[in-house]
Write a protein that holds these residues in place. Structure first.
Motif, PDB file in Angstrom:
ATOM      1  N   MET A 252       0.849  -1.189   0.000  1.00  0.00           N
ATOM      2  CA  MET A 252       0.000   0.000   0.000  1.00  0.00           C
ATOM      3  C   MET A 252       0.885   1.239   0.000  1.00  0.00           C
ATOM      4  O   MET A 252       1.843   1.321   0.749  1.00  0.00           O
ATOM      5  CB  MET A 252      -0.906  -0.002   1.239  1.00  0.00           C
ATOM      6  N   ALA A 253       0.522   2.191  -0.854  1.00  0.00           N
ATOM      7  CA  ALA A 253       1.296   3.423  -0.925  1.00  0.00           C
ATOM      8  C   ALA A 253       1.071   4.256   0.331  1.00  0.00           C
ATOM      9  O   ALA A 253      -0.059   4.445   0.767  1.00  0.00           O
ATOM     10  CB  ALA A 253       0.891   4.222  -2.167  1.00  0.00           C
ATOM     11  N   ASP A 254       2.139   4.723   0.904  1.00  0.00           N
ATOM     12  CA  ASP A 254       2.056   5.624   2.045  1.00  0.00           C
ATOM     13  C   ASP A 254       2.332   7.017   1.502  1.00  0.00           C
ATOM     14  O   ASP A 254       3.467   7.485   1.508  1.00  0.00           O
ATOM     15  CB  ASP A 254       3.069   5.211   3.116  1.00  0.00           C
ATOM     16  N   TYR A 255       1.308   7.677   1.019  1.00  0.00           N
ATOM     17  CA  TYR A 255       1.485   8.956   0.355  1.00  0.00           C
ATOM     18  C   TYR A 255       1.988  10.019   1.317  1.00  0.00           C
ATOM     19  O   TYR A 255       1.528  10.114   2.455  1.00  0.00           O
ATOM     20  CB  TYR A 255       0.157   9.436  -0.255  1.00  0.00           C
ATOM     21  N   HIS A 256       2.927  10.816   0.840  1.00  0.00           N
ATOM     22  CA  HIS A 256       3.268  12.032   1.554  1.00  0.00           C
ATOM     23  C   HIS A 256       2.122  13.003   1.307  1.00  0.00           C
ATOM     24  O   HIS A 256       1.655  13.148   0.181  1.00  0.00           O
ATOM     25  CB  HIS A 256       4.584  12.609   1.020  1.00  0.00           C
ATOM     26  N   TYR A 257       1.649  13.667   2.349  1.00  0.00           N
ATOM     27  CA  TYR A 257       0.526  14.577   2.146  1.00  0.00           C
ATOM     28  C   TYR A 257       0.607  15.748   3.117  1.00  0.00           C
ATOM     29  O   TYR A 257       1.265  15.688   4.151  1.00  0.00           O
ATOM     30  CB  TYR A 257      -0.811  13.850   2.316  1.00  0.00           C
ATOM     31  N   ARG A 258      -0.080  16.797   2.746  1.00  0.00           N
ATOM     32  CA  ARG A 258      -0.210  17.974   3.597  1.00  0.00           C
ATOM     33  C   ARG A 258      -1.627  18.004   4.148  1.00  0.00           C
ATOM     34  O   ARG A 258      -2.586  17.711   3.434  1.00  0.00           O
ATOM     35  CB  ARG A 258       0.073  19.247   2.797  1.00  0.00           C
ATOM     36  N   GLU A 259      -1.746  18.361   5.410  1.00  0.00           N
ATOM     37  CA  GLU A 259      -3.058  18.366   6.053  1.00  0.00           C
ATOM     38  C   GLU A 259      -3.279  19.676   6.782  1.00  0.00           C
ATOM     39  O   GLU A 259      -2.393  20.188   7.458  1.00  0.00           O
ATOM     40  CB  GLU A 259      -3.164  17.209   7.049  1.00  0.00           C
ATOM     41  N   GLY A 260      -4.491  20.220   6.642  1.00  0.00           N
ATOM     42  CA  GLY A 260      -4.868  21.391   7.398  1.00  0.00           C
ATOM     43  C   GLY A 260      -5.187  21.004   8.835  1.00  0.00           C
ATOM     44  O   GLY A 260      -5.646  19.892   9.103  1.00  0.00           O
ATOM     45  N   LYS A 261      -4.939  21.900   9.751  1.00  0.00           N
ATOM     46  CA  LYS A 261      -5.160  21.626  11.168  1.00  0.00           C
ATOM     47  C   LYS A 261      -6.335  22.438  11.695  1.00  0.00           C
ATOM     48  O   LYS A 261      -6.684  23.488  11.159  1.00  0.00           O
ATOM     49  CB  LYS A 261      -3.898  21.974  11.980  1.00  0.00           C
ATOM     50  N   GLY A 262      -6.931  21.925  12.758  1.00  0.00           N
ATOM     51  CA  GLY A 262      -7.933  22.690  13.477  1.00  0.00           C
ATOM     52  C   GLY A 262      -9.364  22.509  13.040  1.00  0.00           C
ATOM     53  O   GLY A 262     -10.264  23.141  13.600  1.00  0.00           O
ATOM     54  N   ALA A 263      -9.625  21.666  12.047  1.00  0.00           N
ATOM     55  CA  ALA A 263     -11.000  21.464  11.588  1.00  0.00           C
ATOM     56  C   ALA A 263     -11.788  20.652  12.612  1.00  0.00           C
ATOM     57  O   ALA A 263     -11.241  19.794  13.309  1.00  0.00           O
ATOM     58  CB  ALA A 263     -11.011  20.752  10.237  1.00  0.00           C
ATOM     59  N   ASP A 264     -13.075  20.917  12.673  1.00  0.00           N
ATOM     60  CA  ASP A 264     -13.967  20.142  13.529  1.00  0.00           C
ATOM     61  C   ASP A 264     -14.016  18.700  13.043  1.00  0.00           C
ATOM     62  O   ASP A 264     -13.861  18.423  11.852  1.00  0.00           O
ATOM     63  CB  ASP A 264     -15.359  20.774  13.487  1.00  0.00           C
ATOM     64  N   ALA A 265     -14.256  17.767  13.976  1.00  0.00           N
ATOM     65  CA  ALA A 265     -14.270  16.347  13.609  1.00  0.00           C
ATOM     66  C   ALA A 265     -15.338  16.022  12.573  1.00  0.00           C
ATOM     67  O   ALA A 265     -15.177  15.107  11.765  1.00  0.00           O
ATOM     68  CB  ALA A 265     -14.470  15.489  14.858  1.00  0.00           C
TER      69      ALA A 265
END
Length: 205
Positions: free
Chosen positions: A1-14
């Motif tokens: 399975m590919a373990d993609y490098h990714y960027r994620e925004g922080k602080g969003a509601d669940a």
């Protein structure tokens, strides 16, 4: 399975929408990240980086020529991307899963939809090129916006129209927006995209 490098925004509601954005050939996880936060404020943004290099330009799957896809590679990487998105979904409780992709990013997103029709609630496919017949699928309750250039040398108008007809014919609420240019993104299609996304997150009755 590919373990993609990714960027994620922080602080969003669940429960915030999960917004997965896919770059074009030669882009990376930063290409649409800031735009995504403008298009869908408050969403949890995930931007995976393509892990195929074509002469140094990042892509999501291999091709053997312009518009000629390595179908075995596409199938493998589509399965990997489905697993990636499912893993990100399990990390929160998003009320919607929304995808946006441009060019090669639109192509991998569309391929994911073909293989896993239930995964995304709505998608924006910008300048896609699907040079093969997708499988029959059930997109009932799904929404798709396709944006395209009438003079796009990389994505013939007939193929774009065919993809729109495919989604509509398989139950998706489908919109197709044309601008008069080529493969470039234009302000008017970004406005159309913002209106489309804004309609998705209206309060539910």
């Amino acid at each position: 399975m590919a373990d993609y490098h990714y960027r994620e925004g922080k602080g969003a509601d669940a429960a915030a929408p999960l917004f997965v954005v896919f770059h074009g050939t030669g882009g990376d996880e930063h290409q649409f990240f800031d735009l995504a936060s403008e298009l869908l404020p408050g969403a949890r943004i995930i931007a995976p980086r393509g892990d195929v290099s074509e002469g140094g330009a990042l892509r999501y799957f291999r091709r053997t020529g312009e518009g000629v896809y390595d179908m075995d590679d596409l199938a493998m990487r589509t399965a990997q991307m489905i697993a990636f998105v499912e893993t990100r979904r399990a990390e929160s409780t998003p009320r919607q899963i929304i995808g946006l992709g441009y060019s090669n990013g639109a192509n991998i997103l569309a391929s994911v939809q073909f293989a896993a029709p239930a995964l995304f609630d709505a998608t924006v496919l910008m300048h896609p090129l699907i040079p093969f017949a997708p499988p029959k699928a059930d997109f009932s309750g799904k929404q798709v916006l396709i944006t395209a250039g009438q003079r796009d040398p990389m994505a013939p108008a007939a193929m774009t129209q065919g993809l729109s007809d495919y989604f509509a014919g398989n139950g998706a609420k489908t919109s197709l927006f044309w601008h008069q240019g080529g493969h470039e993104l234009r302000p008017e299609e970004l406005r159309e995209t913002q209106a489309f996304l804004g309609g998705l997150v209206a309060p539910r009755g």
